[in-house]
Design a protein around this motif. Structure first.
Motif, PDB file in Angstrom:
ATOM      1  N   SER A  70      65.988  34.823 -31.381  1.00 16.30           N
ATOM      2  CA  SER A  70      66.435  34.869 -32.764  1.00 16.30           C
ATOM      3  C   SER A  70      67.285  33.649 -33.080  1.00 16.30           C
ATOM      4  N   THR A  71      67.235  32.693 -32.178  1.00 17.06           N
ATOM      5  CA  THR A  71      68.165  31.562 -32.315  1.00 17.06           C
ATOM      6  C   THR A  71      67.513  30.340 -32.946  1.00 17.06           C
ATOM      7  N   LYS A  72      66.174  30.413 -33.124  1.00 19.36           N
ATOM      8  CA  LYS A  72      65.465  29.221 -33.592  1.00 19.36           C
ATOM      9  C   LYS A  72      65.816  28.851 -35.027  1.00 19.36           C
ATOM     10  N   ILE A  73      66.151  29.873 -35.809  1.00 15.13           N
ATOM     11  CA  ILE A  73      66.424  29.573 -37.215  1.00 15.13           C
ATOM     12  C   ILE A  73      67.870  29.861 -37.575  1.00 15.13           C
ATOM     13  N   ALA A  74      68.317  29.195 -38.603  1.00 15.64           N
ATOM     14  CA  ALA A  74      69.713  29.350 -39.013  1.00 15.64           C
ATOM     15  C   ALA A  74      69.939  30.748 -39.586  1.00 15.64           C
ATOM     16  N   LEU A  75      71.098  31.301 -39.278  1.00 11.98           N
ATOM     17  CA  LEU A  75      71.419  32.644 -39.727  1.00 11.98           C
ATOM     18  C   LEU A  75      72.094  32.602 -41.094  1.00 11.98           C
ATOM     19  N   PRO A  76      71.431  33.160 -42.132  1.00  9.42           N
ATOM     20  CA  PRO A  76      72.058  33.135 -43.450  1.00  9.42           C
ATOM     21  C   PRO A  76      73.301  34.024 -43.455  1.00  9.42           C
ATOM     22  N   LYS A  77      74.141  33.756 -44.385  1.00  2.86           N
ATOM     23  CA  LYS A  77      75.350  34.566 -44.549  1.00  2.86           C
ATOM     24  C   LYS A  77      74.947  36.014 -44.835  1.00  2.86           C
ATOM     25  N   ASN A  78      75.776  36.959 -44.389  1.00  2.25           N
ATOM     26  CA  ASN A  78      75.561  38.386 -44.639  1.00  2.25           C
ATOM     27  C   ASN A  78      74.390  39.001 -43.884  1.00  2.25           C
ATOM     28  N   VAL A  79      73.729  38.226 -43.016  1.00  2.00           N
ATOM     29  CA  VAL A  79      72.646  38.834 -42.244  1.00  2.00           C
ATOM     30  C   VAL A  79      73.125  39.023 -40.808  1.00  2.00           C
ATOM     31  N   LYS A  80      72.945  40.260 -40.342  1.00  3.52           N
ATOM     32  CA  LYS A  80      73.376  40.548 -38.976  1.00  3.52           C
ATOM     33  C   LYS A  80      72.162  40.670 -38.075  1.00  3.52           C
ATOM     34  N   ILE A  81      72.244  39.967 -36.926  1.00  2.00           N
ATOM     35  CA  ILE A  81      71.178  40.124 -35.926  1.00  2.00           C
ATOM     36  C   ILE A  81      71.794  40.646 -34.657  1.00  2.00           C
ATOM     37  N   HIS A  82      71.171  41.661 -34.113  1.00  2.00           N
ATOM     38  CA  HIS A  82      71.617  42.156 -32.809  1.00  2.00           C
ATOM     39  C   HIS A  82      70.535  41.903 -31.773  1.00  2.00           C
ATOM     40  N   GLN A  83      70.932  41.180 -30.749  1.00  2.00           N
ATOM     41  CA  GLN A  83      70.008  40.909 -29.642  1.00  2.00           C
ATOM     42  C   GLN A  83      70.086  42.111 -28.698  1.00  2.00           C
ATOM     43  N   ILE A  84      68.942  42.771 -28.503  1.00  2.00           N
ATOM     44  CA  ILE A  84      68.953  43.999 -27.701  1.00  2.00           C
ATOM     45  C   ILE A  84      67.986  43.876 -26.534  1.00  2.00           C
ATOM     46  N   ASP A  85      68.408  44.360 -25.364  1.00  4.76           N
ATOM     47  CA  ASP A  85      67.502  44.373 -24.216  1.00  4.76           C
ATOM     48  C   ASP A  85      67.219  45.788 -23.718  1.00  4.76           C
TER      49      ASP A  85
END
Ligand code: GDP
Length: 498
Positions: free
Chosen positions: A462-477
């Motif tokens: 999920s790191t390839k693109i810039a993270l817009p403001k107010n968007v949450k990403i959770h990396q889960i394994d």
């Protein structure tokens, strides 16, 4: 979250080899697709019957006292570093080679014998230090009868001196102290003796019984006296062996000599070894072709307590391996086959234990996941995709919007299944606005922004693109982590929920 799959193959009369192969291929395929490593393990074979037929070779019963004759003691030299162990062994070895035959070569073969004026012999193991002693002990070889503890008179009792004292007490091996370096001007034997007393070694003439000799290993002073003191101690101990019957012994050292082939030095503990004998030791066997003493001279025979170099090994045995004689080459083969099976069996048992532990860990993790799921199991999940604008604006029921991105279809389905198990609840709604396979993309981000959704990236980038403001990403394994996160999200939306 698994990184390794262990495939445990259970053989049985009802499993056709072809079926087993097909099954295995299917499993291999799955494992490969999941990007895991695979280890194939066979169950411990239960071939007790075979074992009964071939059996290992066992030691003989203890000899009757009338068969026992005196034998040389076996001595290990120990002491603190730099106190002179190597120098002492070198000096003694030179003496012994000079004694043995004119022109003998001083070589290190792991052990040598010093002969006293009265004809008695003392055998020294040629590897100083307690690491060697402990290593032999660990392999079950108790060949050291006496420890010579070297203490430098200029340095006194040091850390390793104390360790040797402890070791001798643990294994109940008597000690003879060699107070070394008495030629040095700063040598203080009296101080050293006092320190030994404090370390728990009570010397003869100082309220105890431990023998000691003042020596200079470098100048060769009092080395004969040292050997004599050892010999006297051995007589007191009444060290005896049976010189007849099948051979028993211990491997001291093994080498692959470029000229002479596979050689091992052994100390015979029972019987008299001659050429032609068939021996087994650990996973090696030998038909004895030649015997040598420590000066490199051929021997007719080797008796208990004397070191001997044995030529004729097919493989090299290890230091500490027990040597036993068998009646024929055929018997040697069957003994080694038995030991091989035994080793395989032990390995399979150990592998099986690993599987059992992994299974337990897996079960525990599964339980934790299930409990986590139950705790938040009262929210309704809808898998309907993006909603119309009016629905987004409908604030009557609080919602948690979720986007799932997973690496493979299987894990995506698994996550959706977990979320599907939530029950109806009219206080809150869990909506999966989008799900799919592959890395997190620009359009996922757009959706997340639009729906104010949390993105769960399951084993994808999920790191390839810039993270817009107010968007949450959770990396889960791990799936249950997703459940935990989700719970946090919900609690944040509904602080009044417990
Ligand atoms: P190890 O570590 O116990 O094996 O000790 P070494 O045998 O290697 O000896 C360490 C140092 O002490 C060497 O420089 C030896 O030459 C020296 N050394 C050993 N024994 C004596 C001795 O009796 N007198 C003197 N003056 N030096 C010795």
């Amino acid at each position: 979250d698994l990184q390794e799959a262990i495939l445990y193959i259970k053989d049985g009369p009802d499993i056709h080899p072809k079926t087993r192969l097909e099954d295995m291929n299917i499993i291999k395929d799955i494992v490969k697709k999941c990007g895991m490593k695979m280890k194939i393990v066979s169950p411990p074979k239960d071939d007790k019957e075979d074992h009964e037929k071939i059996k290992d070779v066992t030691k003989r019963l203890p000899a009757k006292p009338e068969f026992l004759k005196q034998r040389p003691p076996v001595v290990t030299v120990m002491g603190h570093v730099d106190h002179g162990k190597t120098t002492l062994l070198d000096s003694l070895r030179h003496t012994s080679v000079a004694q043995s035959e004119a022109g003998g070569i001083t070589q290190h073969i792991g052990a040598f014998t010093v002969e006293l004026e009265n004809g008695e012999k003392v055998t020294f193991l040629d590897t100083p230090g307690h690491a060697a002693f402990s290593a032999m002990r660990a392999r079950g070889a108790n060949i050291t009868d006496i420890i010579v503890l070297v203490v430098a008179a200029d340095d006194g009792v040091m850390e390793q001196t104390k360790e040797v004292v402890k070791l001798s007490k643990t294994y109940n091996v008597p000690v003879i102290v060699a107070i070394n370096k008495i030629d040095k001007p700063d040598a203080d034997p009296e101080k050293t003796k006092r320190e030994l007393g404090h370390a728990g070694i009570n010397l003869e003439g100082h309220g105890g019984e431990t023998q000691f000799v003042l020596i200079s290993a470098k100048e060769g002073t009092n080395l004969q006296e040292l050997a004599e003191t050892v010999s006297t101690q051995a007589t007191l101990m009444g060290l005896k062996s049976d010189y007849t019957g099948p051979i028993e012994g211990v491997v001291v050292e093994s080498t692959n000599d470029s000229k002479r082939g596979k050689l091992s030095t052994a100390i015979i503990t029972r019987g008299t070894l001659r050429r032609g004998a068939v021996l087994v030791a650990g996973h090696a066997w030998a038909k004895v072709r030649a015997l040598f003493n420590h000066a490199g001279y051929p021997l007719e025979k080797a008796e208990p307590g004397t070191p001997v170099e044995i030529l004729g090994w097919r493989e090299l045995p290890l230091a500490g391996d027990e040597i036993l004689e068998v009646e024929s080459e055929k018997r040697a083969h069957s003994v080694l086959h038995y030991r091989h099976l035994q080793a395989q069996h032990e390995k399979a048992e150990a592998d099986f234990e690993v599987i059992r532990v992994k299974q337990m860990e897996h079960d525990e993790k599964y339980k934790a996941e299930r409990d986590a799921r139950r705790k938040i199991g009262r929210f309704k999940v809808r898998r309907v995709g993006p909603r119309p604008k009016e629905y987004i604006d409908d604030d009557s029921v609080p919602r948690v919007n979720v986007i799932i991105k997973a690496d493979v279809h299987g894990s995506c389905e698994a996550i959706l299944d977990v979320l599907d198990t939530y029950h109806d609840n009219d206080k809150v709604r869990l909506d999966i606005v989008h799900y799919g396979i592959g890395d997190v993309t620009e359009s996922d981000m757009e959706l997340a922004k639009l729906f104010n959704a949390v993105i769960y990236a399951f084993s994808v980038n999920s790191t390839k693109i810039a993270l817009p403001k107010n968007v949450k990403i959770h990396q889960i394994d791990i799936i249950y982590r997703l459940v935990e996160h989700l719970k946090e999200e919900i609690n944040a939306k509904l602080p009044m929920l417990d």
